[in-house]
Design a protein around this motif. Structure first.
Motif, PDB file in Angstrom:
ATOM      1  N   ALA A 133       0.835  -1.207   0.000  1.00  0.00           N
ATOM      2  CA  ALA A 133       0.000   0.000   0.000  1.00  0.00           C
ATOM      3  C   ALA A 133       0.868   1.255   0.000  1.00  0.00           C
ATOM      4  CB  ALA A 133      -0.923  -0.007   1.207  1.00  0.00           C
ATOM      5  N   ASP A 134       1.991   1.224   0.734  1.00  0.00           N
ATOM      6  CA  ASP A 134       2.916   2.362   0.739  1.00  0.00           C
ATOM      7  C   ASP A 134       3.496   2.584  -0.658  1.00  0.00           C
ATOM      8  OD1 ASP A 134       2.626   2.840   3.491  1.00  0.00           O
ATOM      9  OD2 ASP A 134       4.143   1.336   3.975  1.00  0.00           O
ATOM     10  N   CYS A 166       3.633   5.492  -5.789  1.00  0.00           N
ATOM     11  CA  CYS A 166       3.467   5.367  -7.237  1.00  0.00           C
ATOM     12  C   CYS A 166       2.449   6.375  -7.748  1.00  0.00           C
ATOM     13  CB  CYS A 166       3.045   3.942  -7.588  1.00  0.00           C
ATOM     14  SG  CYS A 166       2.523   3.727  -9.305  1.00  0.00           S
ATOM     15  N   ASP A 167       1.347   6.536  -7.028  1.00  0.00           N
ATOM     16  CA  ASP A 167       0.293   7.469  -7.439  1.00  0.00           C
ATOM     17  C   ASP A 167       0.829   8.899  -7.521  1.00  0.00           C
ATOM     18  OD1 ASP A 167      -2.601   8.063  -7.927  1.00  0.00           O
ATOM     19  OD2 ASP A 167      -2.360   9.206  -6.081  1.00  0.00           O
ATOM     20  N   LYS A 168       1.646   9.291  -6.543  1.00  0.00           N
ATOM     21  CA  LYS A 168       2.205  10.649  -6.538  1.00  0.00           C
ATOM     22  C   LYS A 168       3.150  10.861  -7.722  1.00  0.00           C
ATOM     23  CE  LYS A 168       1.980  11.120  -1.489  1.00  0.00           C
ATOM     24  NZ  LYS A 168       2.769  11.239  -0.240  1.00  0.00           N
ATOM     25  N   VAL A 169       3.997   9.870  -7.972  1.00  0.00           N
ATOM     26  CA  VAL A 169       4.992  10.006  -9.042  1.00  0.00           C
ATOM     27  C   VAL A 169       4.320   9.988 -10.415  1.00  0.00           C
ATOM     28  CG1 VAL A 169       7.028   8.981 -10.094  1.00  0.00           C
ATOM     29  CG2 VAL A 169       6.796   8.961  -7.621  1.00  0.00           C
ATOM     30  N   LEU A 170       3.363   9.070 -10.618  1.00  0.00           N
ATOM     31  CA  LEU A 170       2.687   8.986 -11.909  1.00  0.00           C
ATOM     32  C   LEU A 170       1.819  10.212 -12.180  1.00  0.00           C
ATOM     33  CD1 LEU A 170       1.620   5.234 -12.261  1.00  0.00           C
ATOM     34  CD2 LEU A 170       3.508   6.441 -13.363  1.00  0.00           C
ATOM     35  N   THR A 171       1.248  10.781 -11.129  1.00  0.00           N
ATOM     36  CA  THR A 171       0.469  12.012 -11.294  1.00  0.00           C
ATOM     37  C   THR A 171       1.362  13.134 -11.806  1.00  0.00           C
ATOM     38  OG1 THR A 171      -1.099  11.411  -9.540  1.00  0.00           O
ATOM     39  CG2 THR A 171      -0.935  13.738 -10.114  1.00  0.00           C
ATOM     40  N   VAL A 176       4.859  -0.062 -12.020  1.00  0.00           N
ATOM     41  CA  VAL A 176       5.653   0.864 -11.217  1.00  0.00           C
ATOM     42  C   VAL A 176       5.527   0.532  -9.730  1.00  0.00           C
ATOM     43  CG1 VAL A 176       5.979   3.280 -10.560  1.00  0.00           C
ATOM     44  CG2 VAL A 176       5.485   2.697 -12.941  1.00  0.00           C
ATOM     45  N   THR A 177       4.302   0.243  -9.288  1.00  0.00           N
ATOM     46  CA  THR A 177       4.098  -0.105  -7.875  1.00  0.00           C
ATOM     47  C   THR A 177       4.879  -1.352  -7.489  1.00  0.00           C
ATOM     48  OG1 THR A 177       1.876   0.867  -7.886  1.00  0.00           O
ATOM     49  CG2 THR A 177       2.372  -0.693  -6.132  1.00  0.00           C
ATOM     50  N   SER A 178       4.874  -2.343  -8.362  1.00  0.00           N
ATOM     51  CA  SER A 178       5.592  -3.594  -8.084  1.00  0.00           C
ATOM     52  C   SER A 178       7.089  -3.352  -7.967  1.00  0.00           C
ATOM     53  CB  SER A 178       5.317  -4.620  -9.183  1.00  0.00           C
ATOM     54  OG  SER A 178       3.951  -4.940  -9.241  1.00  0.00           O
ATOM     55  N   LEU A 179       7.625  -2.501  -8.845  1.00  0.00           N
ATOM     56  CA  LEU A 179       9.059  -2.194  -8.784  1.00  0.00           C
ATOM     57  C   LEU A 179       9.383  -1.404  -7.519  1.00  0.00           C
ATOM     58  CD1 LEU A 179       9.967  -1.323 -12.479  1.00  0.00           C
ATOM     59  CD2 LEU A 179      10.109  -3.502 -11.300  1.00  0.00           C
TER      60      LEU A 179
END
Length: 284
Positions: A143-144, A149-154, A220-223
């Motif tokens: 979840a972290d 990931c959400d912040k970076v992709l945004t 991206v989240t998985s990495l």
């Protein structure tokens, strides 16, 4: 030559430090066992996700998707994963060097810091810290990684940055940890993955835009998650080695001081005997 009192005080101080380094080594060893298991479990998924997405995109010709196009911005989002604590040898400094020696201009780098030591070091050098996610390193979860990931992709999709990089320490084994700087987006396709021209292209259902909008964030989240668990294992492995080395050095210093103390004591005894004999001869 130092007095016996000074040598004894120094020896006691080093002995106390040695007890601390022994305790820290034991704690790091216990933590390493748990972190190592998580890292070994996550590593296959981490590697296969990277290879699979690269392979998919290599077979997809030129897809026009926001996550796959280099934006007009020259800025780079760099997720820097270090530890919140020191006493781990060169673990933190090696990651900082990946960023500072990359050849990038400081003005073009937006740092997403995961770990207080990396944040402090890069901030001192004038880098722009966009996000402080140091608390994540205490107990990283998927979840972290998704939130980061959400912040970076945004930032990437809105054109604030044109590239996304990940700086972390790859956990090979207990004694081997390799700092790495990995480019995540836009995905760099390995020429070995490219298929012949007559090969059938990748088909997407329901459509490529919707499919990639789901695949890329998971990629991206998985990495990110794989890098976090490997970083925790690498940190504890590095600290265990550093504390083991410090304990050994303390042992050598104590042995050297013991020898100096014995020599000083022998010299003091010899001097006292000489003075007593000289006094007795003077009386007689």
């Amino acid at each position: 030559m130092a007095s016996m009192r000074d040598i004894k005080r120094r020896k006691q101080s080093i002995s106390s430090t040695q007890q601390i380094t022994k305790a820290m080594k034991l704690v790091s060893t216990v933590k390493l066992q748990k972190a190592k298991t998580r890292a070994e479990q996550a590593d296959p998924y981490f590697n296969h996700m990277y290879k699979t997405v690269s392979s998919i995109l290599a077979k997809s010709a030129n897809i026009n998707h926001p996550y796959l196009q280099t934006g007009e911005s020259t800025k780079k989002a760099v997720v820097v994963i270090t530890s919140n604590r020191g006493l781990a040898g060169g673990y933190n400094s090696n990651i900082v060097k990946l960023v500072t020696e990359s050849g990038w201009d400081k003005e073009d780098v937006n740092v997403y810091a995961v770990g207080g030591k990396g944040l402090e070091a890069l901030e001192r050098r004038g880098y722009n810290i966009v996000v402080d996610a140091s608390a994540v390193m205490e107990n990283p979860t998927y979840a972290d990684a998704a939130a980061l990931c959400d912040k970076v992709l945004t930032a990437f999709s809105e054109g604030e940055v044109g590239e996304i990089y990940l700086a972390y320490t790859h956990f090979k084994n207990t004694v081997s940890h390799e700092p790495q700087l990995m480019k995540l987006l836009p995905v760099e396709i390995d020429p070995a993955e490219e298929e012949p021209e007559d090969h059938v292209l990748m088909n997407y259902e329901p459509n490529e835009e919707e499919a990639l909008s789901m695949i890329i964030p998971k990629y991206v989240t998985s990495l990110f998650y794989g890098a976090l668990v490997e970083a925790v294992a690498s940190e504890n492995g590095a600290r265990m080695q550093a504390m083991d080395s410090a304990t050994s050095n303390a042992e050598e210093m104590i042995a050297d001081l013991t020898l100096k103390y014995n020599r000083a004591r022998q010299s003091s005894i010899t001097q006292e005997l000489t003075e007593i004999i000289a006094g007795a001869n003077a009386i007689s």
